[in-house]
Design a protein around this motif. Structure first.
Motif, PDB file in Angstrom:
ATOM      1  N   GLN A  23       0.900  -1.199  -0.028  1.00  0.00           N
ATOM      2  CA  GLN A  23      -0.001  -0.003   0.075  1.00  0.00           C
ATOM      3  C   GLN A  23       0.878   1.220   0.107  1.00  0.00           C
ATOM      4  O   GLN A  23       1.138   2.009   1.022  1.00  0.00           O
ATOM      5  CB  GLN A  23      -1.106  -0.102   1.283  1.00  0.00           C
ATOM      6  CG  GLN A  23      -1.835  -1.106   1.098  1.00  0.00           C
ATOM      7  CD  GLN A  23      -2.725  -0.999   2.437  1.00  0.00           C
ATOM      8  OE1 GLN A  23      -3.514  -0.001   3.047  1.00  0.00           O
ATOM      9  NE2 GLN A  23      -2.978  -2.269   2.944  1.00  0.00           N
ATOM     10  N   PRO A  24       1.480   1.574  -1.286  1.00  0.00           N
ATOM     11  CA  PRO A  24       2.468   2.610  -1.208  1.00  0.00           C
ATOM     12  C   PRO A  24       1.891   4.143  -0.784  1.00  0.00           C
ATOM     13  O   PRO A  24       2.605   4.927  -0.095  1.00  0.00           O
ATOM     14  CB  PRO A  24       3.108   2.723  -2.571  1.00  0.00           C
ATOM     15  CG  PRO A  24       1.850   1.809  -3.313  1.00  0.00           C
ATOM     16  CD  PRO A  24       1.327   0.638  -2.535  1.00  0.00           C
ATOM     17  N   GLU A  25       0.790   4.373  -1.232  1.00  0.00           N
ATOM     18  CA  GLU A  25      -0.030   5.591  -0.869  1.00  0.00           C
ATOM     19  C   GLU A  25       0.146   5.753   0.612  1.00  0.00           C
ATOM     20  O   GLU A  25       0.071   6.823   1.159  1.00  0.00           O
ATOM     21  CB  GLU A  25      -1.066   5.763  -1.532  1.00  0.00           C
ATOM     22  CG  GLU A  25      -1.101   5.855  -2.913  1.00  0.00           C
ATOM     23  CD  GLU A  25      -0.196   6.874  -3.474  1.00  0.00           C
ATOM     24  OE1 GLU A  25      -0.270   8.126  -2.910  1.00  0.00           O
ATOM     25  OE2 GLU A  25       0.309   6.976  -4.560  1.00  0.00           O
ATOM     26  N   ARG A  26      -0.472   4.832   1.438  1.00  0.00           N
ATOM     27  CA  ARG A  26      -0.304   4.651   2.920  1.00  0.00           C
ATOM     28  C   ARG A  26       0.717   4.991   3.407  1.00  0.00           C
ATOM     29  O   ARG A  26       0.852   5.804   4.198  1.00  0.00           O
ATOM     30  CB  ARG A  26      -1.088   3.385   3.096  1.00  0.00           C
ATOM     31  CG  ARG A  26      -1.182   3.440   4.801  1.00  0.00           C
ATOM     32  CD  ARG A  26      -1.389   1.992   5.369  1.00  0.00           C
ATOM     33  NE  ARG A  26      -0.205   1.336   4.985  1.00  0.00           N
ATOM     34  CZ  ARG A  26      -0.076  -0.007   5.300  1.00  0.00           C
ATOM     35  NH1 ARG A  26      -0.838  -0.829   5.666  1.00  0.00           N
ATOM     36  NH2 ARG A  26       1.136  -0.748   4.895  1.00  0.00           N
ATOM     37  N   HIS A  50       6.311   6.300  -8.593  1.00  0.00           N
ATOM     38  CA  HIS A  50       6.817   6.285  -7.232  1.00  0.00           C
ATOM     39  C   HIS A  50       6.862   7.529  -6.620  1.00  0.00           C
ATOM     40  O   HIS A  50       6.500   8.554  -7.161  1.00  0.00           O
ATOM     41  CB  HIS A  50       8.050   5.540  -7.062  1.00  0.00           C
ATOM     42  CG  HIS A  50       9.301   6.041  -7.681  1.00  0.00           C
ATOM     43  ND1 HIS A  50       9.228   6.267  -9.165  1.00  0.00           N
ATOM     44  CD2 HIS A  50      10.183   6.524  -7.225  1.00  0.00           C
ATOM     45  CE1 HIS A  50      10.443   7.053  -9.198  1.00  0.00           C
ATOM     46  NE2 HIS A  50      11.007   7.174  -8.241  1.00  0.00           N
ATOM     47  N   HIS A  51       7.012   7.451  -5.301  1.00  0.00           N
ATOM     48  CA  HIS A  51       7.683   8.702  -4.576  1.00  0.00           C
ATOM     49  C   HIS A  51       9.042   8.679  -4.022  1.00  0.00           C
ATOM     50  O   HIS A  51       9.373   7.725  -3.921  1.00  0.00           O
ATOM     51  CB  HIS A  51       6.617   8.899  -3.344  1.00  0.00           C
ATOM     52  CG  HIS A  51       5.196   9.236  -3.715  1.00  0.00           C
ATOM     53  ND1 HIS A  51       4.123   8.443  -4.166  1.00  0.00           N
ATOM     54  CD2 HIS A  51       4.464  10.435  -3.877  1.00  0.00           C
ATOM     55  CE1 HIS A  51       3.080   9.176  -4.585  1.00  0.00           C
ATOM     56  NE2 HIS A  51       3.244  10.124  -4.341  1.00  0.00           N
ATOM     57  N   GLU A  52       9.500  10.094  -3.922  1.00  0.00           N
ATOM     58  CA  GLU A  52      10.919   9.943  -3.583  1.00  0.00           C
ATOM     59  C   GLU A  52      11.377  11.348  -2.950  1.00  0.00           C
ATOM     60  O   GLU A  52      10.545  12.199  -2.851  1.00  0.00           O
ATOM     61  CB  GLU A  52      12.013   9.787  -4.728  1.00  0.00           C
ATOM     62  CG  GLU A  52      11.944  10.878  -5.694  1.00  0.00           C
ATOM     63  CD  GLU A  52      12.792  10.555  -6.877  1.00  0.00           C
ATOM     64  OE1 GLU A  52      13.077   9.381  -7.285  1.00  0.00           O
ATOM     65  OE2 GLU A  52      12.921  11.504  -7.693  1.00  0.00           O
ATOM     66  N   TRP A  63       8.148   2.721  -3.655  1.00  0.00           N
ATOM     67  CA  TRP A  63       7.363   2.186  -4.674  1.00  0.00           C
ATOM     68  C   TRP A  63       6.462   1.122  -4.405  1.00  0.00           C
ATOM     69  O   TRP A  63       6.229   0.251  -2.948  1.00  0.00           O
ATOM     70  CB  TRP A  63       8.593   0.992  -5.261  1.00  0.00           C
ATOM     71  CG  TRP A  63       9.489   1.884  -6.052  1.00  0.00           C
ATOM     72  CD1 TRP A  63      10.603   2.549  -5.473  1.00  0.00           C
ATOM     73  CD2 TRP A  63       9.332   2.258  -7.473  1.00  0.00           C
ATOM     74  NE1 TRP A  63      11.151   3.322  -6.678  1.00  0.00           N
ATOM     75  CE2 TRP A  63      10.605   2.985  -7.945  1.00  0.00           C
ATOM     76  CE3 TRP A  63       8.781   1.548  -8.639  1.00  0.00           C
ATOM     77  CZ2 TRP A  63      10.778   3.513  -9.061  1.00  0.00           C
ATOM     78  CZ3 TRP A  63       8.837   2.241  -9.901  1.00  0.00           C
ATOM     79  CH2 TRP A  63      10.216   2.709  -9.974  1.00  0.00           C
ATOM     80  N   SER A  64       5.651   0.575  -5.123  1.00  0.00           N
ATOM     81  CA  SER A  64       4.416  -0.520  -4.865  1.00  0.00           C
ATOM     82  C   SER A  64       5.307  -1.568  -4.900  1.00  0.00           C
ATOM     83  O   SER A  64       6.178  -2.127  -5.698  1.00  0.00           O
ATOM     84  CB  SER A  64       3.619  -0.605  -6.001  1.00  0.00           C
ATOM     85  OG  SER A  64       2.671  -1.506  -6.002  1.00  0.00           O
ATOM     86  N   ALA A  65       4.930  -2.743  -4.167  1.00  0.00           N
ATOM     87  CA  ALA A  65       5.600  -3.898  -4.007  1.00  0.00           C
ATOM     88  C   ALA A  65       5.289  -4.794  -5.490  1.00  0.00           C
ATOM     89  O   ALA A  65       6.048  -5.686  -5.658  1.00  0.00           O
ATOM     90  CB  ALA A  65       4.948  -4.693  -3.045  1.00  0.00           C
ATOM     91  N   ALA A  70       9.300  -7.793  -4.207  1.00  0.00           N
ATOM     92  CA  ALA A  70       8.148  -7.594  -3.389  1.00  0.00           C
ATOM     93  C   ALA A  70       8.636  -8.487  -2.104  1.00  0.00           C
ATOM     94  O   ALA A  70       8.094  -8.328  -0.980  1.00  0.00           O
ATOM     95  CB  ALA A  70       6.990  -8.368  -4.025  1.00  0.00           C
ATOM     96  N   SER A  71       9.616  -9.489  -2.464  1.00  0.00           N
ATOM     97  CA  SER A  71      10.054 -10.294  -1.111  1.00  0.00           C
ATOM     98  C   SER A  71      10.899  -9.496  -0.277  1.00  0.00           C
ATOM     99  O   SER A  71      11.118  -9.920   0.923  1.00  0.00           O
ATOM    100  CB  SER A  71      10.667 -11.512  -1.440  1.00  0.00           C
ATOM    101  OG  SER A  71      11.738 -11.233  -2.380  1.00  0.00           O
ATOM    102  N   ALA A  72      11.543  -8.552  -0.817  1.00  0.00           N
ATOM    103  CA  ALA A  72      12.470  -7.557  -0.029  1.00  0.00           C
ATOM    104  C   ALA A  72      11.635  -6.183   0.447  1.00  0.00           C
ATOM    105  O   ALA A  72      11.495  -5.734  -0.407  1.00  0.00           O
ATOM    106  CB  ALA A  72      13.672  -7.382  -0.771  1.00  0.00           C
ATOM    107  N   SER A  73      11.357  -6.055   1.574  1.00  0.00           N
ATOM    108  CA  SER A  73      10.838  -4.822   1.807  1.00  0.00           C
ATOM    109  C   SER A  73      11.458  -3.358   1.980  1.00  0.00           C
ATOM    110  O   SER A  73      11.135  -2.341   1.651  1.00  0.00           O
ATOM    111  CB  SER A  73      10.102  -4.781   3.264  1.00  0.00           C
ATOM    112  OG  SER A  73      11.031  -4.994   4.442  1.00  0.00           O
ATOM    113  N   ILE A  74      12.875  -3.799   2.164  1.00  0.00           N
ATOM    114  CA  ILE A  74      13.880  -2.412   2.057  1.00  0.00           C
ATOM    115  C   ILE A  74      14.994  -3.090   0.988  1.00  0.00           C
ATOM    116  O   ILE A  74      15.545  -4.002   1.294  1.00  0.00           O
ATOM    117  CB  ILE A  74      14.378  -2.177   3.361  1.00  0.00           C
ATOM    118  CG1 ILE A  74      13.195  -1.769   4.172  1.00  0.00           C
ATOM    119  CG2 ILE A  74      15.407  -1.089   3.369  1.00  0.00           C
ATOM    120  CD1 ILE A  74      13.850  -1.219   5.627  1.00  0.00           C
ATOM    121  N   VAL A  75      15.355  -2.152   0.149  1.00  0.00           N
ATOM    122  CA  VAL A  75      16.472  -2.555  -0.720  1.00  0.00           C
ATOM    123  C   VAL A  75      17.374  -1.531  -0.681  1.00  0.00           C
ATOM    124  O   VAL A  75      17.279  -0.298  -1.139  1.00  0.00           O
ATOM    125  CB  VAL A  75      15.940  -2.661  -2.199  1.00  0.00           C
ATOM    126  CG1 VAL A  75      17.196  -2.971  -3.297  1.00  0.00           C
ATOM    127  CG2 VAL A  75      14.766  -3.905  -2.263  1.00  0.00           C
TER     128      VAL A  75
END
Length: 127
Positions: A23-26, A50-52, A63-65, A70-75
């Motif tokens: 839920q990237p907007e959230r 995306h937002h930055e 970014w949207s998963a 998607a398996s990595a929440s922080i890159v």
């Protein structure tokens, strides 16, 4: 067993952190409202929306998963002098290429990798 010797290409700095969210907007609202992070909408060279923001010289993106990793929440994104040289070193050291270098515009190129444990990370070069 003898350790394999590989060339080292030094990372220059942590250039960015990418947060993937279902839920990237959230998440954007959370960081804007709770922490005052000045996230703005962005789209580099057709990579997708995306937002930055820049915080203390470090790029933070949400970014949207569904856009990847998607398996990595922080890159984490590490800055290097040469993606080509770094790619050769990383592959020799056991990394996996997730995506070839992409021109982001603004004099930046980025490539995605997975470390030997399968964690995603990116390298960026400023050209």
């Amino acid at each position: 067993m003898e350790a394999k010797s590989v060339q080292t290409i030094p990372a220059l700095a942590v250039a960015g952190l990418v947060l993937y969210s279902p839920q990237p907007e959230r998440l954007v609202s959370f960081y804007r409202d709770a922490l005052g992070v000045p996230l703005e909408a962005a789209d580099h060279g057709g990579m997708g929306g995306h937002h930055e923001a820049i915080l203390g010289g470090t790029h933070l993106a949400i970014w949207s998963a569904r856009k990847g990793h998607a398996s990595a929440s922080i890159v984490p994104t590490l800055r290097v002098m040469s993606l080509r040289d770094a790619e050769a070193c990383l592959l020799a050291a056991g990394a996996t290429l997730m995506h070839r270098p992409i021109n982001l515009g603004e004099g930046k190129r980025v490539a995605g990798f997975a470390d030997p444990d399968g964690r995603a990370f990116r390298l960026i070069e400023f050209i």
